[in-house]
Scaffold this motif. Structure first.
Motif, short mmCIF file in Angstrom:
data_model
loop_
_atom_site.label_atom_id
_atom_site.label_comp_id
_atom_site.label_asym_id
_atom_site.label_seq_id
_atom_site.Cartn_x
_atom_site.Cartn_y
_atom_site.Cartn_z
N HIS A 193 0.85 -1.20 0.00
CA HIS A 193 0.00 0.00 0.00
C HIS A 193 0.88 1.25 0.00
O HIS A 193 1.81 1.34 0.81
CB HIS A 193 -0.91 0.04 1.22
N ILE A 221 0.47 5.41 0.40
CA ILE A 221 -0.48 6.44 0.83
C ILE A 221 0.02 7.80 0.37
O ILE A 221 1.14 8.21 0.73
CB ILE A 221 -0.64 6.44 2.38
N GLN A 242 -1.04 -1.43 -4.47
CA GLN A 242 -2.17 -0.51 -4.45
C GLN A 242 -1.72 0.89 -4.01
O GLN A 242 -1.02 1.03 -3.00
CB GLN A 242 -3.26 -1.03 -3.51
N HIS A 298 -3.08 4.64 -2.82
CA HIS A 298 -4.24 5.37 -2.29
C HIS A 298 -4.00 6.86 -2.49
O HIS A 298 -3.18 7.46 -1.79
CB HIS A 298 -4.42 5.08 -0.80
N THR A 345 -5.50 10.59 0.09
CA THR A 345 -5.68 9.83 1.33
C THR A 345 -4.59 10.22 2.33
O THR A 345 -3.41 10.32 1.96
CB THR A 345 -5.61 8.32 1.07
N THR A 386 -9.84 7.72 4.71
CA THR A 386 -10.97 7.15 3.97
C THR A 386 -11.78 6.16 4.81
O THR A 386 -12.79 5.66 4.36
CB THR A 386 -10.46 6.42 2.72
#
Length: 499
Positions: A200, A202, A230, A232, A235, A249
């Motif tokens: 992830h 961010i 992924q 984001h 965010t 989120t």
């Protein structure tokens, strides 16, 4: 000779000292460089060090090996008083002392800039030093070792979830390199599948990599998503207490590795302890010719370059009118700074710093990259070759270049080394566990035996023993043997008595 003090041995400081050695005449000046580390770190290689693609020691440049004429001091500068031209140097052992200089060059770099988000200071790790990159690599490998022994569940997911905060160049590169690293590890860990790993990134803004065009940044997002990573956007991280990620989120998950790349700030150990002018964002105020001061005022005998400074970007491409803190600017500013110092010593005019960025290149893991120059964008394998070619040549000294390139060649044929050296954080653990120690004084001295009486020494029959010891008769002392002469005299005496 005038004494030149260089504060900081990073890009700008190292290149300033390196080029001063080349351009100063013998006896023209004495150069001293002070830095708490004995090496310069080539920071563009940190993502590859974290992913095991480059040996850690190959991404640093030893000061003493390459600076033959410079006095290298491995210590901290804790105060600069330019009014009296003195700097306080604090060594790792011993008392601080004052160093008197004639010219000061401030190139102390930058550190990670964080925000007061709960848990970040306790759980996250930056990506500004070689030690941080090595620790990230070892954490990934150690987590794979642990997860391979666990059944599917929350603890296993936590170990195999990796989070990067910040979508700039550094964040995207380490994020993509770690994804590539984890994918390459799967063949060595049959217990772990691709879908078991989670990545992830961010980013608080609505896009990543502002140095490239929007279409190129969108391609990077899609490319990483296809590889199981992924991103984001829009965010913010709201909490990371005990490794539990909570996002603005409403999403939340647990992780064992948080890499923080969301910005840098000028080294506070210097900018907060000097009488040199500091601008509103906390950076050393520097003119285009790299002398400290403003357009209207020059601070004599004070220079600055690199991430700690606010250098006007005359090309017009800088954020807020200033050069962005990156390796490209720091290296070029260091070279020009050395030329300008020599020019002023020889009563010549210094030149202004002007560098127009020709493009940006980033590695996205083995075999993938992105390059942007104006409207031209190159993606995939060609951009990856461009990335390695550019940084391989930009690494200072041929000795370092050869080590890095040779490591890449080795990895191509032999693969990455996947040994975790996390135990180096506590290298004496095994030795301490099995080391013999002297016994305490109370146990070392045995108690004295009680004296045995004559009566107690006599053997006795007890109920516990049916064996009796017979008494031993005492023998009379044996008479000494007689000589032959004595025996003859006795026989003669006996014969006379009988008669």
């Amino acid at each position: 000779m005038p004494k030149i003090l260089i504060v900081g041995g990073g890009y700008a400081g190292f290149y300033t000292a390196w080029k001063l050695e080349k351009w100063l005449r013998t006896g023209e000046a004495e150069v001293t460089m002070v830095d708490p580390l004995p090496y310069m770190t080539y920071q563009p290689f940190l993502p590859e060090v974290a992913a095991g693609s480059i040996e850690a020691r190959h991404a640093v440049v030893a000061h003493r090996r390459h600076l033959k004429k410079t006095v290298v001091v491995t210590a901290k500068v804790t105060h600069i008083d330019h009014a009296t031209k003195t700097a306080t140097i604090t060594p790792p052992i011993g008392e601080p002392y004052e160093f008197v200089y004639d010219i000061v060059v401030v190139t102390a770099g930058a550190v990670s800039r964080t925000f007061p988000i709960p848990g970040v200071a306790d759980q996250a790790i930056g990506l500004k030093t070689i030690e941080e990159a090595v620790a990230i690599r070892d954490r990934v490998l150690t987590n794979f070792d642990k997860a391979a022994l666990l059944p599917a569940g929350p603890e296993r997911d936590r170990l195999l979830t990796f989070v990067v905060i910040g979508g700039g160049f550094a964040g995207i590169e380490v994020f993509a390199e770690l994804r590539s690293f984890a994918s390459s590890l799967l063949k060595s860990y049959p217990q772990i599948g691709f879908d078991d790993t989670h990545f992830h990134l961010i980013e608080a803004m609505g896009r990543i990599m502002p140095e490239v065009s929007l279409p190129t940044s969108l391609w990077v997002i899609k490319h990483l998503d296809e590889r199981g990573a992924q991103i984001h956007l829009n965010t913010q991280l709201t909490s990371a207490v005990d490794g539990r990620i909570e996002l603005s989120t409403g999403e939340s998950f647990e992780t064992d590795l948080i890499v923080w790349t969301a910005g840098v700030m000028a080294n506070p150990a210097i900018v907060r302890h000097t009488d040199l002018p500091i601008e509103e964002r906390g950076r050393l105020q520097v003119r285009p010719d790299l002398r400290v001061g403003t357009e209207d005022e020059i601070i004599a005998d004070a220079w600055g370059a690199g991430d700690i400074t606010a250098v006007p970007d005359l090309s017009g491409g800088g954020v807020g009118g200033f050069c962005v803190p990156n390796a490209q600017h720091a290296v070029r500013q260091g070279k020009l700074l050395a030329k300008n110092i020599v020019a002023v010593l020889r009563e010549e005019a210094p030149k202004e710093y002007l560098h127009k960025n020709l493009g940006a290149v980033a590695g996205l893991g083995t075999g993938s990259g992105v390059f942007q120059s104006g409207k031209i964008a190159i993606k995939g394998l060609p951009a990856w070759f461009a990335h390695r070619g550019y940084h391989g040549l930009a690494m200072p000294s041929w000795e370092r270049k050869l080590r890095v390139v040779w490591g890449w060649v080795n990895n191509f044929f032999l693969g990455r080394d996947i040994v975790s050296l996390a135990a180096t954080e506590n290298p004496r653990a095994t030795f301490v566990e099995f080391a013999s120690r002297p016994k305490p004084a109370a146990e070392a001295v045995a108690p004295a035996k009680a004296p045995v009486s004559a009566a107690a020494a006599q053997p006795t029959a007890t109920a516990a023993s049916s064996v009796t010891v017979p008494a031993v008769k005492a023998r009379a002392p044996r008479a000494p043997r007689k000589t032959a002469a004595e025996k003859t005299a006795e026989q003669a005496a006996e014969t006379a008595a009988a008669k």
